[in-house]
Enzyme design. Structure first.
Site, PDB file in Angstrom:
ATOM      1  N   HIS A 844      44.731 -37.466 -70.919  1.00  0.00           N
ATOM      2  CA  HIS A 844      43.346 -38.100 -70.147  1.00  0.00           C
ATOM      3  C   HIS A 844      43.167 -36.919 -69.148  1.00  0.00           C
ATOM      4  O   HIS A 844      43.534 -36.944 -68.186  1.00  0.00           O
ATOM      5  CB  HIS A 844      43.844 -39.370 -69.224  1.00  0.00           C
ATOM      6  CG  HIS A 844      44.046 -40.412 -70.249  1.00  0.00           C
ATOM      7  ND1 HIS A 844      43.262 -41.235 -70.868  1.00  0.00           N
ATOM      8  CD2 HIS A 844      45.308 -41.082 -70.397  1.00  0.00           C
ATOM      9  CE1 HIS A 844      44.223 -42.205 -71.807  1.00  0.00           C
ATOM     10  NE2 HIS A 844      45.410 -42.011 -71.201  1.00  0.00           N
ATOM     11  N   THR A 845      42.085 -36.175 -69.754  1.00  0.00           N
ATOM     12  CA  THR A 845      41.938 -34.741 -69.074  1.00  0.00           C
ATOM     13  C   THR A 845      41.413 -34.912 -67.849  1.00  0.00           C
ATOM     14  O   THR A 845      41.493 -34.088 -66.925  1.00  0.00           O
ATOM     15  CB  THR A 845      41.152 -33.709 -70.058  1.00  0.00           C
ATOM     16  OG1 THR A 845      39.787 -34.633 -70.454  1.00  0.00           O
ATOM     17  CG2 THR A 845      41.628 -33.571 -71.569  1.00  0.00           C
ATOM     18  N   CYS A 846      40.634 -35.891 -67.757  1.00  0.00           N
ATOM     19  CA  CYS A 846      39.684 -36.078 -66.247  1.00  0.00           C
ATOM     20  C   CYS A 846      40.715 -36.149 -65.270  1.00  0.00           C
ATOM     21  O   CYS A 846      40.513 -35.765 -64.084  1.00  0.00           O
ATOM     22  CB  CYS A 846      38.855 -37.224 -66.448  1.00  0.00           C
ATOM     23  SG  CYS A 846      37.667 -37.270 -67.616  1.00  0.00           S
ATOM     24  N   PHE A 847      41.937 -36.684 -65.685  1.00  0.00           N
ATOM     25  CA  PHE A 847      42.999 -37.257 -64.408  1.00  0.00           C
ATOM     26  C   PHE A 847      44.225 -36.232 -64.515  1.00  0.00           C
ATOM     27  O   PHE A 847      45.168 -36.456 -64.244  1.00  0.00           O
ATOM     28  CB  PHE A 847      43.397 -38.677 -64.352  1.00  0.00           C
ATOM     29  CG  PHE A 847      42.137 -39.687 -64.254  1.00  0.00           C
ATOM     30  CD1 PHE A 847      41.453 -39.730 -63.045  1.00  0.00           C
ATOM     31  CD2 PHE A 847      41.821 -40.104 -65.406  1.00  0.00           C
ATOM     32  CE1 PHE A 847      40.452 -40.619 -62.957  1.00  0.00           C
ATOM     33  CE2 PHE A 847      40.525 -41.235 -65.207  1.00  0.00           C
ATOM     34  CZ  PHE A 847      40.067 -41.209 -63.951  1.00  0.00           C
TER      35      PHE A 847
END
Length: 880
Positions: A844-847
């Protein structure tokens, strides 16, 4: 509040103002119309009554209270006398004791024709109010009243009536033993502000002058200094209302005309209440804002009563300079966490800048002021300078003393900061003291003053070089977007990378958090460059400044991680040499400059504008994209000339050839050994052509005398003339995001090339596994679990490129900030999942989350990680 004695003294002073008010009610043109008994000197007491024969009965040392209602019952029918303004005539009027004062004004209007709004009736030194009944005024049979008022020649009769009513109401409140809360004064102030003319500054000035001429400021201050809390509160609220309402209700150009009134409030309050009084502080700040906008004039150079001159303003500079000096001195002692108040520093800046600008006019014409000042000129020119400076010699000397005092005090403060800042570098908690927050603003003002005095500016920056650590901390911690930092940018040698980066980022817009304000894009990976161009190049710059929201077609992933991936991919495409927009430097393939042959694409200039926007947006979003500019490109963006050393990486062959020409023996050059003329051969669209570097260049031979010019023209044509349009369009695109072209140039001027390298490319060192591990937390796993131990062993054995691919898969970041993992917006996380061991890791690259199941062995985990660290797989494998 002051002592009772102080209040009484102030009230006696206001009594004098009231006498002046009584005289000034009638304009100077109309004084001959007023009976001599009414025209009073300042040292005469205010009359308590006027009879038909105009004999005044005086009070004693202060205004005596007159009853608002009489304890005596008067007969119902009254006869009384009204003495008129002109000719000494007296009217005999009859009325009932219950009749209102307004009805008497109406009778006078019928008899004399004088408009009601231009009438005032005075009885026992008090103006009668329209709504009062005669019995309430205490009027007896055969009483004598005086009719005074503004005649038809005045342009603002209603304003005179309103303010004079206000002043007399204030006197009534001050005389009252037990005053009650009232809103009448604030209501009249609001009416006065509302009726201020808006169409003419001249008329507005005349209208506002009535407020001063009627001594309304003095009356309001007298009310504020009253011993009665009710009166004090009323005075405080009324003055605040006038100050705040005039600023919000009046147009700016009209509000500026309030300067003399606000100045009068400041003068009165500073004496009556003191300079630490909060109401005085409000008035001082309001005056500072006005003065900062309109400036000041030289003492003796203007007779305009609406103009604020240097002598009016300089006492505030001296007062605030002393307060700041004392606060700086205190902050180095026991009160280390205290410091100058923000309001004091703000006001100091507001008053100082117009003073500095006024003196700076002299400096601009002549030269910085040598100190001590010369008393006598030895030539006609020096005598002229001395005469010009004589208007403000005292202020120049005082400002010089303020400058050196503050510089000495703040240098001690900066030195004291160094010890806690050194502890921070060792990993201890970040230091902070409230008092530090105003140091940068004070330094800015001190630097401005230093430009006025010969040698002072060099001395200032020399001291800042010795306090570089403290200065850079202040810049990073306290410099704001709303402020002008040009004074620091001009001396970037006293700053470090973090400070310069912060100042550069302050010129870029701040990314918005609100989804509704983001510019949305939906892009096909197969058409990445062309579709990105359509979304960015044709967008309104304002919509781009809020931020971007990015999705790839037919993919579920959204959010900041996808946006980071898009920036990386689109920049790789923009700077791909196959697209013919930019050329890579032979000696450093990371570096690029515009391709002179980019015109093979008809839209090449539009694409350069698009490229400028993308790079500015990447910087704005703090995303490292893995490309950097060559020095020749950077120099042009920052407005600098390109030298021979600047082209070393961009064209090593040309650099070597030019260097040989310049270093060759002059005799060999003059013997035409080189056989060179002022021309350059270039290849364009598959054909070669010759370009003359100067008029008649084909026949101008290169010799020992003109070879330097030849090299300069050659470099100019190769790296400036041939790509002028491309650079201009890139700069315009960059400027679209940074809001102005001026700031665009300032942005690049504020940085060194290496600074931009670190901001665009990021860290050039290999990814440190230890740093990576130190900035990673776990969810579902523990640090000593076998899967975590296996994971870090596997990562430690990866190649540098594999680590980059894994990092990109995990975070959509391939190039770390110069601070390493500590420079990221968040820590990294490893999550345990319950999926089958056959599943590959997900992210989950956003987080910054990497997720994988508890693999049964290190071999299984290594196999799964090997798959995702392949370049074609790791890219865009994250979910959101």
């Amino acid at each position: 509040m002051t002592s009772n004695a102080g209040v009484n003294n102030h009230k006696r002073k206001l009594d004098d103002y009231a006498a002046d008010d009584y005289n000034d009610v009638v304009s100077s043109e109309q004084q001959h119309l007023v009976p001599s008994a009414v025209r009073m000197r300042k040292d005469q007491p205010i009359p308590t009554s006027f009879t038909a024969d105009s004999s005044p009965r005086h009070h004693h040392t202060s205004i005596s209270p007159s009853p608002s209602t009489s304890s005596t019952r008067f007969p119902g029918h009254l006869q009384f006398f009204v003495r008129l303004l002109s000719g000494g005539n007296t009217l005999v009027l009859h009325a009932e004791s219950t009749d209102t004062v307004k009805s008497i004004h109406e009778k006078i209007h019928v008899i004399t024709g004088i408009p009601i709004i231009e009438q005032r009736l005075i009885y026992r030194g008090k103006q009668l109010q329209f709504e009062q009944a005669l019995i309430e005024c205490g009027i007896q049979n055969d009483a004598g009243l005086q009719l005074v008022g503004r005649m038809r020649s005045t342009g603002h009769p209603q304003a005179w009536q309103l303010i004079n009513d206000l002043v007399y109401q204030i006197f009534d409140l001050c005389k009252s033993v037990n005053p009650l809360p009232s809103t009448r004064i604030r209501t009249r102030l609001s009416e006065f502000i509302t009726m201020t003319p808006r169409n003419s500054t001249g008329q507005a000035s005349e209208h506002l002058q009535i407020f001063l001429s009627s001594c309304a400021p003095a009356a309001l201050v007298m009310l504020y200094m009253s011993q009665s809390k009710v009166n004090r509160d009323t005075g405080d609220e009324s003055i605040r209302q006038f100050i705040n309402s005039s600023k919000t209700v009046l147009p700016k150009n009209i509000y500026m005309q309030c300067a003399p009134i606000v100045l009068e409030f400041c003068k009165l309050l500073s004496v009556a209440a003191g300079v630490d009084d909060s109401l005085y502080g409000l008035c001082r700040s309001s005056l500072g804002g006005i003065v900062e906008s309109i400036g000041v004039t030289k003492w003796g150079k203007s007779n305009d009563k609406d103009v604020i001159d240097l002598q009016d303003i300089f006492p505030f500079v001296r007062e605030l300079g002393a307060k700041i000096s004392q606060a700086l001195e205190s902050s180095t002692g026991e009160n280390a966490f205290m410091g100058p108040a923000m309001s004091d520093v703000h006001d100091f800046s507001a008053f100082l800048r117009p003073v500095r600008n006024l003196i700076g006019e002299h400096v601009a014409i002549c030269s910085p002021i040598a100190f001590p000042l010369q008393e006598e000129g030895t030539s006609e020119e020096e005598e002229s300078k001395r005469f010009e400076m004589s208007y403000y010699t005292q202020q120049i000397k005082c400002l010089h003393d303020i400058y050196f005092d503050l510089l000495e005090k703040i240098e001690v403060c900066l030195k004291k900061m160094e010890e806690p800042l050194a502890l921070k570098e060792k990993g201890e908690a970040e230091p902070f003291a409230v008092g530090w927050s105003q140091y940068l603003a004070i330094l800015k003002e001190i630097n401005g003053v230093s430009k006025l005095y010969k040698g002072s500016e060099d001395e200032f920056w020399n001291k800042m070089r010795h306090r570089k650590v403290s200065l850079c901390f202040l810049i990073v911690r306290f410099a704001k977007r709303s402020e002008d930092h040009q004074w620091i940018l001009e001396h970037k040698e006293v700053t470090d990378f973090k400070a310069r980066r912060h100042l550069g980022m302050m010129m870029l817009p701040e990314v918005k958090d609100e989804y509704e304000e983001l510019h949305e894009m939906l892009i096909d990976r197969c058409q990445l460059l062309s579709e990105s161009f359509e979304y960015i190049a044709h967008a309104d710059p304002e919509s781009l400044r809020g931020g971007l929201f990015m999705e790839f077609k037919n993919e579920e992933a959204t959010g900041p991680g996808v946006l980071r991936e898009w920036f990386f991919l689109v920049c790789q495409a923009i700077f791909n040499p196959q697209n013919a927009l930019f050329v890579a430097c032979p000696n450093d393939r990371r570096r690029f400059f515009p391709n002179p042959a980019s015109k093979v694409d008809p839209l090449h200039l539009e694409y350069f504008g698009f490229s400028g926007r993308v790079i500015a947006l990447a910087l704005m979003h703090k995303i490292q994209v893995g490309v950097v500019f060559d020095r020749v490109f950077f120099c042009q963006l920052s407005g600098k000339n390109i030298s021979l050393d600047d082209i070393r990486d961009a064209d090593p062959f040309l650099y070597s050839s030019c260097k040989q020409i310049l270093e060759m023996d002059p005799e060999m050059v003059d013997q035409d050994t080189l056989g060179l003329t002022f021309v350059r051969e270039i290849e364009e669209l598959g054909s070669r052509k010759v370009v003359e570097l100067c008029p008649n260049g084909r026949s101008t031979m290169v010799n020992s005398k003109n070879r330097k010019q030849y090299v300069e023209l050659l470099i100019q044509h190769r790296f400036v003339t041939s790509i002028t349009e491309q650079v201009a369009h890139f700069a315009q695109g960059f400027g679209d995001i940074i809001t102005t072209l001026r700031l665009q140039k300032s942005f690049f001027q504020s940085l060194d090339l290496e600074d931009l390298d670190w901001m665009l490319h990021g860290s050039e060192t290999a990814v440190s596994v230890e740093d990576w591990k130190a900035h990673t937390d776990y969810n579902g796993y523990k640090e000593n679990d076998p899967q975590i131990s296996w994971f870090w062993k596997i990562v430690g054995c990866m190649t540098a490129e594999q680590r980059k691919v894994l990092l990109f898969f995990w975070t959509s970041i391939k190039y770390l900030p110069v601070e390493g993992f500590g420079g990221l917006a968040s820590r990294l996380y490893i999550y345990k999942t319950r999926e089958s061991y056959d599943r590959l890791p997900s992210s989950h690259t956003c987080f910054f989350r990497l997720c994988f199941p508890p693999y049964p062995s290190m071999d299984v985990m290594q196999d799964r990680l090997h798959i995702i660290t392949q370049e074609h797989v790791g890219c865009s494998f994250g979910t959101w």
